[in-house]
Design a protein around this motif. Sequence first.
Motif, PDB file in Angstrom:
ATOM      1  N   GLU A   3       0.831  -1.204   0.000  1.00 25.62           N
ATOM      2  CA  GLU A   3       0.000   0.000   0.000  1.00 25.62           C
ATOM      3  C   GLU A   3       0.864   1.251   0.000  1.00 25.62           C
ATOM      4  OE1 GLU A   3      -3.467   2.253   2.642  1.00 25.62           O
ATOM      5  OE2 GLU A   3      -2.643   0.332   3.324  1.00 25.62           O
ATOM      6  N   ALA A   4       1.954   1.210   0.761  1.00 28.84           N
ATOM      7  CA  ALA A   4       2.856   2.357   0.821  1.00 28.84           C
ATOM      8  C   ALA A   4       3.481   2.622  -0.544  1.00 28.84           C
ATOM      9  CB  ALA A   4       3.940   2.115   1.865  1.00 28.84           C
ATOM     10  N   SER A   7       1.388   4.496  -3.297  1.00 29.31           N
ATOM     11  CA  SER A   7       1.221   5.946  -3.224  1.00 29.31           C
ATOM     12  C   SER A   7       2.142   6.640  -4.224  1.00 29.31           C
ATOM     13  CB  SER A   7       1.542   6.440  -1.815  1.00 29.31           C
ATOM     14  OG  SER A   7       2.923   6.274  -1.524  1.00 29.31           O
ATOM     15  N   TYR A   9       4.267   8.908  -3.583  1.00 30.40           N
ATOM     16  CA  TYR A   9       5.603   8.966  -2.981  1.00 30.40           C
ATOM     17  C   TYR A   9       6.303   7.619  -3.126  1.00 30.40           C
ATOM     18  CZ  TYR A   9       9.204   9.949   0.536  1.00 30.40           C
ATOM     19  OH  TYR A   9      10.391  10.140   1.195  1.00 30.40           O
ATOM     20  N   ARG A 101      -3.185   8.690   7.394  1.00 30.01           N
ATOM     21  CA  ARG A 101      -2.529   7.501   6.852  1.00 30.01           C
ATOM     22  C   ARG A 101      -1.352   7.803   5.918  1.00 30.01           C
ATOM     23  NH1 ARG A 101      -2.713   2.574   7.566  1.00 30.01           N
ATOM     24  NH2 ARG A 101      -2.349   0.933   6.029  1.00 30.01           N
ATOM     25  N   PRO A 102      -1.443   8.770   5.007  1.00 29.95           N
ATOM     26  CA  PRO A 102      -0.279   9.051   4.155  1.00 29.95           C
ATOM     27  C   PRO A 102       0.976   9.409   4.956  1.00 29.95           C
ATOM     28  CG  PRO A 102      -2.227  10.105   3.280  1.00 29.95           C
ATOM     29  CD  PRO A 102      -2.607   9.598   4.632  1.00 29.95           C
ATOM     30  N   LEU A 105       2.392   6.017   6.197  1.00 29.98           N
ATOM     31  CA  LEU A 105       2.960   5.233   5.099  1.00 29.98           C
ATOM     32  C   LEU A 105       4.285   5.830   4.630  1.00 29.98           C
ATOM     33  CD1 LEU A 105      -0.243   4.475   2.978  1.00 29.98           C
ATOM     34  CD2 LEU A 105       0.964   2.940   4.548  1.00 29.98           C
ATOM     35  N   THR A 106       4.344   7.149   4.582  1.00 36.74           N
ATOM     36  CA  THR A 106       5.583   7.825   4.179  1.00 36.74           C
ATOM     37  C   THR A 106       6.690   7.568   5.196  1.00 36.74           C
ATOM     38  OG1 THR A 106       4.394   9.559   2.981  1.00 36.74           O
ATOM     39  CG2 THR A 106       6.630  10.076   3.705  1.00 36.74           C
ATOM     40  N   LYS A 143       6.766  14.907  -3.950  1.00 34.81           N
ATOM     41  CA  LYS A 143       5.793  13.828  -3.816  1.00 34.81           C
ATOM     42  C   LYS A 143       5.482  13.505  -2.354  1.00 34.81           C
ATOM     43  CE  LYS A 143       5.544  12.830  -8.279  1.00 34.81           C
ATOM     44  NZ  LYS A 143       4.297  12.963  -9.059  1.00 34.81           N
ATOM     45  N   PRO A 145       3.825  13.579   0.946  1.00 31.45           N
ATOM     46  CA  PRO A 145       2.536  14.145   1.341  1.00 31.45           C
ATOM     47  C   PRO A 145       2.486  14.635   2.790  1.00 31.45           C
ATOM     48  CG  PRO A 145       2.442  11.784   1.565  1.00 31.45           C
ATOM     49  CD  PRO A 145       3.834  12.108   1.056  1.00 31.45           C
ATOM     50  N   SER A 149      -0.584  16.752   4.557  1.00 32.13           N
ATOM     51  CA  SER A 149      -1.439  15.927   5.416  1.00 32.13           C
ATOM     52  C   SER A 149      -1.459  16.459   6.839  1.00 32.13           C
ATOM     53  CB  SER A 149      -0.963  14.475   5.403  1.00 32.13           C
ATOM     54  OG  SER A 149      -1.123  13.889   4.128  1.00 32.13           O
TER      55      SER A 149
END
Length: 210
Positions: A3-4, A7, A9, A101-102, A105-106, A143, A145, A149
């Motif tokens: 999932e990461a 994105s 990024y 969440r972003p 994940l980042t 890129k 986020p 966010s």
Amino acid sequence: MREAFASAYGQALADGLGEALHNAADPACLDSKKVKSAELRQRGLDLMNKWGTRMLEQSASLIDAKTYESKFAESSGRNATADLTRLEADADVKRYREIERPIRLTAVLDAVFEQFDRYAASAGIKLAAVSPLAGGNDILLTKDPTEQSEKDLKEFIATHHSPALKQFLKLSEDAADAMTAAVNPDQAEKAGPATFFKGVETDLAEICVR
């Protein structure tokens, strides 16, 4: 991890890794193994999914579950874990987590690539660093986020004052503190790039990077 990497990024990191692999791979070796240069990006992405997942699992193993539950209950009540799970069904909490969440994940991607790059350098692997912490990659910065966010989160919290969201934020903070307290200090002190990436040389050699 998947999932990461899905994105924007994550895709930018995959592009950077693909370019680094292309520049580092031995052409004669690629020919002998019948590996096309165009395949290197996907091969690199598969490699980082595998080893990144391994790193996350090993990092989680540093946390003592019983200590975490004890510390969390001590700060937030014996039903803290159940309360936190229950609150995740609240509409405001769901929206908050979507916005947040972003960021998470980042952070995962940054941590994985930082450790990977550090290990590659220490092991003498001739591969250019991909991590944004290595600097110089403006595309990655555009890129990322995180900044937007975080701004969206502040605006959301400022305009949403539900008791459920307030309780969720407090419990989340207490849970994070409990998790930090539950990390085995001896194991954590010994953990480093080799803990997570020792052996990645074998997979890199399969795509002619040494």
